[in-house]
Motif scaffolding. Sequence first.
Motif, mmCIF file in Angstrom:
data_model
loop_
_atom_site.group_PDB
_atom_site.id
_atom_site.type_symbol
_atom_site.label_atom_id
_atom_site.label_comp_id
_atom_site.label_asym_id
_atom_site.label_seq_id
_atom_site.Cartn_x
_atom_site.Cartn_y
_atom_site.Cartn_z
ATOM 1 N N SER A 1 -10.595 5.663 -2.623
ATOM 2 C CA SER A 1 -9.983 4.846 -1.044
ATOM 3 C C SER A 1 -9.096 4.018 -1.471
ATOM 4 O O SER A 1 -8.125 3.277 -0.819
ATOM 5 N N TYR B 1 -6.447 2.868 -4.109
ATOM 6 C CA TYR B 1 -4.774 3.372 -3.645
ATOM 7 C C TYR B 1 -4.721 2.613 -2.101
ATOM 8 O O TYR B 1 -3.725 3.109 -2.547
ATOM 9 N N ASN B 2 -6.146 2.620 -1.154
ATOM 10 C CA ASN B 2 -4.752 1.521 -0.577
ATOM 11 C C ASN B 2 -3.831 0.845 -0.335
ATOM 12 O O ASN B 2 -3.164 -0.430 -0.478
ATOM 13 N N GLN C 1 -1.005 1.407 -2.576
ATOM 14 C CA GLN C 1 0.319 1.852 -1.613
ATOM 15 C C GLN C 1 0.992 1.038 -0.450
ATOM 16 O O GLN C 1 2.017 0.696 -0.261
ATOM 17 N N ASN D 1 -7.099 -2.683 2.602
ATOM 18 C CA ASN D 1 -6.531 -2.219 3.235
ATOM 19 C C ASN D 1 -4.630 -2.832 2.762
ATOM 20 O O ASN D 1 -3.954 -2.007 3.138
ATOM 21 N N THR D 2 -5.180 -3.692 2.401
ATOM 22 C CA THR D 2 -3.658 -4.423 2.492
ATOM 23 C C THR D 2 -3.585 -5.000 1.001
ATOM 24 O O THR D 2 -4.766 -5.315 -0.261
#
Length: 300
Positions: A247, A250-251, A254, A295-296
């Motif tokens: 995850s 992929y975060n 993205q 997440n970044t």
Amino acid sequence: MSAKTRATLERERIEGFYTARRITELYLHPVQGKFDAVHLKEINRRIFQDLPKAGYPSLKPGEYRQAVPPHQDWVKERVMEGISVPSVVAYSAMDDKAIGQLNQTLDGINLTALSALSTENFSQAMGQLYAQLDYIHPFPDGNSRTLREFTRSLAENCGYELDWTRFNIDKHGRNVLCIARDLSVNLLALPHLRDHRTTRSVTLMLDQFAENRNMPDLLRDAIRPSRACAFEEWKEDEAMAAFPELSGAYNILQAAGAYGLRKFPEDRSQREEFIASVRMKIQRSLDAGEVPQGNTYRPA
């Protein structure tokens, strides 16, 4: 062609026909076990189970070979394609001491500890394990095929893919594997040899092939984390279903896509090139055994 040569070729043909099918079955449905002696024997039994009924009743799949008589060594000479110098390799006497060593080696396999290793350290551990088991050489025949399936399945259980097929593409790959295997085995065998003639032959082999790679070094080319393979080859939803720990990767990917859109709003090709570079960095981390978190995306 002599009758003996014809018989040998016929045996190889029959053996290849039956064992190839059984190895494929094992790839699809591996032996379930504890990676102990029982597990190892069962792999050998399954691979060679057809041969007694195919005209070789003396073969006992899944059973250890007989101990070597005192003062003798068990030696094989391997002639490789395109190489004029043969490779001489010596194995254990398969006596009580060797069987004890085999059990100790197998009992020392710790899936939890192996799974926690980096790709580099896992490759080293698997190369050393293979060499130790190959030196003991527990079965009369088929040790290489048995050990390849054993270690492939073990790697899979630890979250890694061990691709032995890469060494069977051409004669160079086969020779590289044979030499690496024999080098590692002979280094283990040398202190235990009984016959001075074997010692001389093994020492000569070690000198002749000294510049070649050994098994721990060679397996660095054949081992990758399963999640790294999934990230590279599968669709995102499939990879995430099998490896939820992806995850973070992929975060980051993205977030990098959003950053690229802001950075290069009018240049699609540059955005694609940028995303490809980020993906390559993530891939390298995964291949090394790391699991990217976050997440970044933070540009370097």
